[in-house]
Design an enzyme around this catalytic site. Structure first.
Site, mmCIF file in Angstrom:
data_model
loop_
_atom_site.group_PDB
_atom_site.id
_atom_site.type_symbol
_atom_site.label_atom_id
_atom_site.label_comp_id
_atom_site.label_asym_id
_atom_site.label_seq_id
_atom_site.Cartn_x
_atom_site.Cartn_y
_atom_site.Cartn_z
ATOM 1 N N HIS A 99 6.180 20.653 -16.639
ATOM 2 C CA HIS A 99 5.372 21.784 -17.123
ATOM 3 C C HIS A 99 5.184 22.840 -16.034
ATOM 4 O O HIS A 99 4.247 22.774 -15.240
ATOM 5 C CB HIS A 99 4.010 21.266 -17.600
ATOM 6 C CG HIS A 99 3.214 22.275 -18.367
ATOM 7 N ND1 HIS A 99 2.345 21.923 -19.369
ATOM 8 C CD2 HIS A 99 3.148 23.631 -18.294
ATOM 9 C CE1 HIS A 99 1.792 23.012 -19.877
ATOM 10 N NE2 HIS A 99 2.253 24.060 -19.224
ATOM 11 N N ARG A 103 7.994 32.455 -15.161
ATOM 12 C CA ARG A 103 7.751 33.886 -15.467
ATOM 13 C C ARG A 103 8.995 34.751 -15.646
ATOM 14 O O ARG A 103 8.876 35.969 -15.790
ATOM 15 C CB ARG A 103 6.874 34.531 -14.390
ATOM 16 C CG ARG A 103 5.553 33.822 -14.129
ATOM 17 C CD ARG A 103 4.659 33.798 -15.337
ATOM 18 N NE ARG A 103 3.341 33.256 -15.014
ATOM 19 C CZ ARG A 103 2.574 32.625 -15.895
ATOM 20 N NH1 ARG A 103 2.973 32.432 -17.143
ATOM 21 N NH2 ARG A 103 1.392 32.177 -15.539
ATOM 22 N N ASN A 134 6.911 30.727 -22.705
ATOM 23 C CA ASN A 134 6.066 31.907 -22.967
ATOM 24 C C ASN A 134 6.314 33.031 -21.963
ATOM 25 O O ASN A 134 5.412 33.538 -21.313
ATOM 26 C CB ASN A 134 4.582 31.523 -22.999
ATOM 27 C CG ASN A 134 4.076 30.990 -21.669
ATOM 28 O OD1 ASN A 134 4.856 30.501 -20.850
ATOM 29 N ND2 ASN A 134 2.781 31.083 -21.445
ATOM 30 N N ASN A 162 -6.600 27.347 -18.164
ATOM 31 C CA ASN A 162 -6.718 26.952 -19.569
ATOM 32 C C ASN A 162 -5.771 25.790 -19.867
ATOM 33 O O ASN A 162 -4.564 25.947 -19.687
ATOM 34 C CB ASN A 162 -6.375 28.144 -20.467
ATOM 35 C CG ASN A 162 -6.664 27.847 -21.929
ATOM 36 O OD1 ASN A 162 -7.297 26.842 -22.250
ATOM 37 N ND2 ASN A 162 -6.196 28.713 -22.803
ATOM 38 N N ASP A 189 1.468 22.319 -14.591
ATOM 39 C CA ASP A 189 1.132 23.569 -15.288
ATOM 40 C C ASP A 189 1.072 24.708 -14.269
ATOM 41 O O ASP A 189 0.184 25.570 -14.324
ATOM 42 C CB ASP A 189 -0.184 23.454 -16.073
ATOM 43 C CG ASP A 189 -0.347 24.583 -17.094
ATOM 44 O OD1 ASP A 189 0.608 25.374 -17.278
ATOM 45 O OD2 ASP A 189 -1.424 24.679 -17.709
HETATM 46 ZN ZN LIG Z 1 -0.992 25.355 -21.770
HETATM 47 ZN ZN LIG Z 2 1.288 25.919 -19.337
#
Ligand SMILES: [Zn+2]
Ligand SMILES: [Zn+2]
Length: 425
Positions: free
Chosen positions: A61, A65, A95, A279, A306
């Protein structure tokens, strides 16, 4: 390049094969050739006495970017950070801008990674187009192009009907659907954990229920579809209980945790320092304890980071508007040792398994072991070196890291990818 590389006298920890002993590892033509005693001299010899020799670490994870926000991180800078941190495989989240949502996007990530020649870079694809939660993305084509799973990470898939369709679709090509569990109707505009600290700081809270409600819903959908499902960065004691029950029911479900949810609590936000804005948010002591117990119990399947790099200028905004995320890839090993090995929650093989073959299993890649014939991805760790985390020494382009100045023990000495030394101190 020497075809042969001999790592001598290290403590070889290969949990997938039940190995934890002092011996040698011989690498030949990029593959593991021998794990045992090697007498004959080989091309290059590394003396690993007193060091740990483990399968290359795997982080399922990360946010690199690229494309779109290359000023925050690129595949090249992120990969350099990864090998410096002992990671020989990482999985990028989709994302980006544009979102990774078709075959060409997946190939773009792979091409950039090949040019970089640092760590193995995998990617997940989006579940829904534009992460909008409405139309299913081209998961089949992305899977064929090598996407190792699917997620709308950064947000959760809100509609149960869309999620059900995604799971049924995924069943057709045996992949894993992973979820950032967050019900937006409960989360609202929360920026930190809801509780005592959000109240005294006057900041909108993110209720743990936002995470638990979506995880509960997804578990019902998995009962229906029996598709492999992975809950990303779980952070609450309630989520742990849901995972426990789902595993008891033998559902094909796995979960990961991130280091900040083990080492920090919402109290850290008391100074409005946005480096603690993340988050899912930093939770309370009770949640931290529940996560640690779950790790000790074997309920957690992977330790991820993350890793979420952001520009200083963005993180300097006020707490309400600054982006969520912590850049932690480069200090992850030291952090996990501090959180889990030093207090005796995990022994070394326990830690290494959660950073190697167990995460590899989730995304179904043939990695994370030192089995003979496997690609030679190896990390050499000095468990005794103490050092101070210094964001200015990061290879990562972003420094949004609340651990700057922390003392940690356990440093990556060498990172070997496909038989080549790609990082050494
Ligand atoms: Zn997330
Ligand atoms: Zn993430």
């Amino acid at each position: 390049m020497n075809a042969e590389l001999l790592i001598k006298n290290g403590r070889v920890i290969d949990p997938a094969n039940g190995i934890d002993k002092e011996c040698d590892v011989l690498i030949n033509d990029g593959k593991i050739a021998v794990v045992g005693k090697v007498e004959k001299p080989a091309g290059t010899v590394i003396d690993a006495a007193g060091k740990l020799v483990t399968p290359g670490l795997i982080d399922i994870h990360v946010h690199f970017r690229e494309p779109g926000d290359e000023e925050e991180e690129t595949i090249a800078s992120g990969s350099a950070a990864a090998v410096a941190a002992g990671f020989t495989s990482v999985v990028c989240m989709p994302n980006t801008n544009p979102v990774i949502e078709n075959e060409t996007d997946v190939e773009y990530i792979h091409r950039k990674a090949r040019q970089t020649r640092k760590t193995h870079v995998y990617t997940m694809g989006a579940i829904t187009k534009g992460l909008q939660g409405v139309e299913i993305a081209e998961m089949g084509f992305m899977s064929m192009a090598g996407a190792v799973g699917f997620t709308d990470d950064g947000r959760g898939v809100q509609s149960p009907a869309v999620m059900l369709r995604a799971l049924k679709y995924a069943a057709m090509f045996d992949t894993v659907i992973t979820q950032h569990c967050q019900d937006d109707s409960i989360a609202g505009n929360g920026v930190m954990n809801s509780g005592y600290y959000s109240t005294i700081l006057g900041l909108p809270g993110l209720d743990p229920l936002a995470e638990e409600a979506m995880l509960w819903r997804d578990i019902q959908l998995i009962k229906r579809t029996n598709v492999r499902y992975h809950a990303q960065h779980i952070s609450t004691s309630g989520a742990i209980e849901l995972m426990r029950a789902a595993k008891r029911d033998s559902l094909p479900i796995t979960c990961e945790v991130a280091p900040h949810h083990l080492l920090l609590t919402d109290e850290c936000c008391a100074e409005y320092d946005t480096n603690y804005k993340v988050n899912p948010p930093l939770r309370g002591e009770k949640d931290v304890e529940a996560l640690k117990c779950a790790i000790a119990d074997g309920l957690v399947d992977a330790l991820a980071t993350d890793h979420a790099p952001h520009l200083q200028s963005e993180k300097e905004l006020e707490f309400l508007t600054a982006p969520f995320g912590i850049a932690s890839l480069e200090c992850a090993l030291g952090l996990y040792i501090k959180a889990l090995v030093e207090p005796g929650i995990l022994d070394w093989p326990g830690l290494i398994s959660l950073m190697t073959y167990k995460p590899a299993k989730i995304i179904a890649i043939d990695k994370g072991t030192l089995g003979v014939g496997k690609q030679a991805d190896v990390t050499i760790i000095d468990p005794d070196v103490e050092y101070t985390i210094d964001v200015n020494k990061f290879h990562s382009k972003s420094k949004n890291c609340p651990y700057h100045g922390w003392k940690v023990k356990g440093r990556v000495e060498k990172t070997i990818v496909g038989g080549e030394i790609r990082f050494e101190v």
